[in-house]
Every structure is written in structure tokens, then in C-alpha cells.
Motif scaffolding. Sequence first.
Motif, PDB file in Angstrom:
ATOM      1  N   GLY A  38      43.086  -0.202  54.479  1.00 13.90           N
ATOM      2  CA  GLY A  38      42.352   0.656  53.563  1.00 13.90           C
ATOM      3  C   GLY A  38      42.142   0.010  52.204  1.00 13.90           C
ATOM      4  O   GLY A  38      41.100   0.171  51.571  1.00 13.90           O
ATOM      5  N   ILE A  39      43.128  -0.742  51.764  1.00 15.73           N
ATOM      6  CA  ILE A  39      43.037  -1.401  50.451  1.00 15.73           C
ATOM      7  C   ILE A  39      41.940  -2.461  50.470  1.00 15.73           C
ATOM      8  O   ILE A  39      41.121  -2.552  49.546  1.00 15.73           O
ATOM      9  N   GLU A  40      41.901  -3.223  51.556  1.00 13.02           N
ATOM     10  CA  GLU A  40      40.856  -4.242  51.695  1.00 13.02           C
ATOM     11  C   GLU A  40      39.478  -3.574  51.763  1.00 13.02           C
ATOM     12  O   GLU A  40      38.500  -4.085  51.208  1.00 13.02           O
ATOM     13  N   ALA A  41      39.393  -2.419  52.425  1.00 15.38           N
ATOM     14  CA  ALA A  41      38.120  -1.692  52.529  1.00 15.38           C
ATOM     15  C   ALA A  41      37.596  -1.304  51.151  1.00 15.38           C
ATOM     16  O   ALA A  41      36.408  -1.455  50.860  1.00 15.38           O
ATOM     17  N   ILE A  42      38.487  -0.816  50.298  1.00 16.97           N
ATOM     18  CA  ILE A  42      38.088  -0.392  48.950  1.00 16.97           C
ATOM     19  C   ILE A  42      37.566  -1.580  48.142  1.00 16.97           C
ATOM     20  O   ILE A  42      36.559  -1.479  47.444  1.00 16.97           O
ATOM     21  N   LYS A  43      38.222  -2.734  48.286  1.00 18.17           N
ATOM     22  CA  LYS A  43      37.758  -3.937  47.584  1.00 18.17           C
ATOM     23  C   LYS A  43      36.401  -4.375  48.102  1.00 18.17           C
ATOM     24  O   LYS A  43      35.486  -4.697  47.335  1.00 18.17           O
ATOM     25  N   MET A  62      47.218   1.216  53.687  1.00 20.47           N
ATOM     26  CA  MET A  62      46.633   2.497  53.265  1.00 20.47           C
ATOM     27  C   MET A  62      45.781   3.018  54.413  1.00 20.47           C
ATOM     28  O   MET A  62      44.952   2.290  54.941  1.00 20.47           O
ATOM     29  N   ASP A  63      45.988   4.309  54.789  1.00 20.27           N
ATOM     30  CA  ASP A  63      45.252   4.838  55.938  1.00 20.27           C
ATOM     31  C   ASP A  63      43.786   5.118  55.584  1.00 20.27           C
ATOM     32  O   ASP A  63      43.406   5.143  54.406  1.00 20.27           O
ATOM     33  N   GLY A  64      42.989   5.333  56.621  1.00 18.76           N
ATOM     34  CA  GLY A  64      41.545   5.491  56.450  1.00 18.76           C
ATOM     35  C   GLY A  64      41.150   6.755  55.707  1.00 18.76           C
ATOM     36  O   GLY A  64      40.128   6.792  55.015  1.00 18.76           O
ATOM     37  N   ILE A  65      41.955   7.798  55.827  1.00 12.45           N
ATOM     38  CA  ILE A  65      41.640   9.056  55.138  1.00 12.45           C
ATOM     39  C   ILE A  65      41.836   8.895  53.629  1.00 12.45           C
ATOM     40  O   ILE A  65      40.995   9.308  52.831  1.00 12.45           O
ATOM     41  N   THR A  66      42.930   8.247  53.240  1.00 11.81           N
ATOM     42  CA  THR A  66      43.180   7.999  51.812  1.00 11.81           C
ATOM     43  C   THR A  66      42.110   7.080  51.232  1.00 11.81           C
ATOM     44  O   THR A  66      41.574   7.341  50.140  1.00 11.81           O
ATOM     45  N   ALA A  67      41.786   6.005  51.957  1.00 18.40           N
ATOM     46  CA  ALA A  67      40.769   5.066  51.470  1.00 18.40           C
ATOM     47  C   ALA A  67      39.429   5.779  51.295  1.00 18.40           C
ATOM     48  O   ALA A  67      38.733   5.580  50.291  1.00 18.40           O
ATOM     49  N   THR A  68      39.082   6.652  52.232  1.00 20.44           N
ATOM     50  CA  THR A  68      37.808   7.374  52.156  1.00 20.44           C
ATOM     51  C   THR A  68      37.797   8.325  50.960  1.00 20.44           C
ATOM     52  O   THR A  68      36.798   8.433  50.242  1.00 20.44           O
ATOM     53  N   ARG A  69      38.925   8.984  50.711  1.00 21.02           N
ATOM     54  CA  ARG A  69      39.020   9.898  49.569  1.00 21.02           C
ATOM     55  C   ARG A  69      38.782   9.125  48.258  1.00 21.02           C
ATOM     56  O   ARG A  69      38.066   9.578  47.366  1.00 21.02           O
ATOM     57  N   GLU A  93      39.250  19.203  64.543  1.00 19.64           N
ATOM     58  CA  GLU A  93      39.630  17.956  63.874  1.00 19.64           C
ATOM     59  C   GLU A  93      38.399  17.246  63.303  1.00 19.64           C
ATOM     60  O   GLU A  93      38.447  16.649  62.232  1.00 19.64           O
ATOM     61  N   GLU A  94      37.320  17.341  64.050  1.00 19.63           N
ATOM     62  CA  GLU A  94      36.071  16.719  63.616  1.00 19.63           C
ATOM     63  C   GLU A  94      35.593  17.371  62.303  1.00 19.63           C
ATOM     64  O   GLU A  94      35.204  16.682  61.355  1.00 19.63           O
ATOM     65  N   TYR A  95      35.655  18.686  62.261  1.00 18.70           N
ATOM     66  CA  TYR A  95      35.265  19.436  61.077  1.00 18.70           C
ATOM     67  C   TYR A  95      36.159  19.072  59.891  1.00 18.70           C
ATOM     68  O   TYR A  95      35.694  18.896  58.764  1.00 18.70           O
ATOM     69  N   ASP A  96      37.441  18.901  60.185  1.00 15.44           N
ATOM     70  CA  ASP A  96      38.402  18.526  59.162  1.00 15.44           C
ATOM     71  C   ASP A  96      38.066  17.159  58.558  1.00 15.44           C
ATOM     72  O   ASP A  96      38.192  16.956  57.342  1.00 15.44           O
ATOM     73  N   LEU A  97      37.605  16.227  59.388  1.00 14.82           N
ATOM     74  CA  LEU A  97      37.227  14.899  58.895  1.00 14.82           C
ATOM     75  C   LEU A  97      36.045  15.014  57.928  1.00 14.82           C
ATOM     76  O   LEU A  97      35.996  14.338  56.908  1.00 14.82           O
ATOM     77  N   LEU A  98      35.078  15.876  58.250  1.00 15.40           N
ATOM     78  CA  LEU A  98      33.919  16.056  57.367  1.00 15.40           C
ATOM     79  C   LEU A  98      34.378  16.622  56.025  1.00 15.40           C
ATOM     80  O   LEU A  98      33.891  16.235  54.970  1.00 15.40           O
ATOM     81  N   ASN A  99      35.353  17.535  56.068  1.00 14.38           N
ATOM     82  CA  ASN A  99      35.910  18.089  54.826  1.00 14.38           C
ATOM     83  C   ASN A  99      36.640  17.038  54.004  1.00 14.38           C
ATOM     84  O   ASN A  99      36.774  17.176  52.793  1.00 14.38           O
ATOM     85  N   LYS A 100      37.144  16.005  54.658  1.00 18.46           N
ATOM     86  CA  LYS A 100      37.886  14.953  53.954  1.00 18.46           C
ATOM     87  C   LYS A 100      36.960  13.881  53.394  1.00 18.46           C
ATOM     88  O   LYS A 100      37.417  12.881  52.855  1.00 18.46           O
ATOM     89  N   GLY A 101      35.652  14.047  53.566  1.00 13.05           N
ATOM     90  CA  GLY A 101      34.705  13.128  52.942  1.00 13.05           C
ATOM     91  C   GLY A 101      33.966  12.210  53.897  1.00 13.05           C
ATOM     92  O   GLY A 101      33.061  11.486  53.498  1.00 13.05           O
TER      93      GLY A 101
END
Length: 130
Positions: A38-43, A62-69, A93-101
Motif C-alpha cells: 500500500g505504501i508503494e501504491a501511494i508513492k 499497509m493494506d489496500g483499504i487504508t491505502a485507498t482511504r 461486502e461489495e457495497y462496503d468497498l464502495l463506501n470505503k472509497g
Amino acid sequence: MEGSKLKVLLVEDNYMNKVLVTEILTLNGYEIVEAKSGIEAIKLIASERPDVVLMDLHLPEMDGITATRIIKADESVKSIPILALTAAASKGEEYDLLNKGFDGYIGKPIEVKKLLETISNSLKDKQQGG
Ligand code: MN
């Protein structure tokens, strides 16, 4: 023209998934940039300015949900669509992912048709929605 290729940032720590997705997308004319955390993704989202991001959820550091947030809180990159890569999520769960960004989701195991359609739809949304 080299510059006309659409760029995908693939954030995935699983070797086989990475090889599979890279192969499918390369064959279909996309340029791939890889990140394994996740950290590399943000960079890389800031430096590479991809057209779309494919984000695994379980990643080292860093997990994908945190990186996306974090990405979606950043005005300079928040318009770049992020698609979650995750083992077959339920509707809830799919709906929850959309709520997470996340802007969409691609189930694992990866289906070629679904992968290409979801990416293509996310790019259309981006062009229309601004
Ligand atoms: Mn993973």
C-alpha cells in the motif's frame, strides 16, 4: 504512439495474480506499473499518474483499504479510479468497498472478461464524470 497507452497501477503481492493480470492487460494494450504494498501504491500513484488502479486488499506494510482511504483524501489523485481485487465478495461486502472509497471491484479468481470490462467501465465513468 507510446504515450497513447492507458496506464494501470497494479497493486498486488501475490506472484501468480500479478503475472496473470499483467499478461492479460499487456496483451490488451495497457501499460502496467507494479506496486507490492500500500505504501508503494501511494508513492507511485503520485509519480506515475495511472489512468486506473487495481488494488489487492491484503498487502504487506499497509493494506489496500487504508491505502485507498489515503489516496481518496488527496485532492491531487482522488479522481483516479481504484478497483478492489478481492476474493468473491458478497453483495454486502461489495457495497462496503464502495463506501470505503473504491470505484468498483474485481473478484478473485480473476475472470478475463470481467477484468477488462470493469477497467473499461471505470475509465468511461472517469471521462463522463470528471
Ligand atoms: Mn495479497
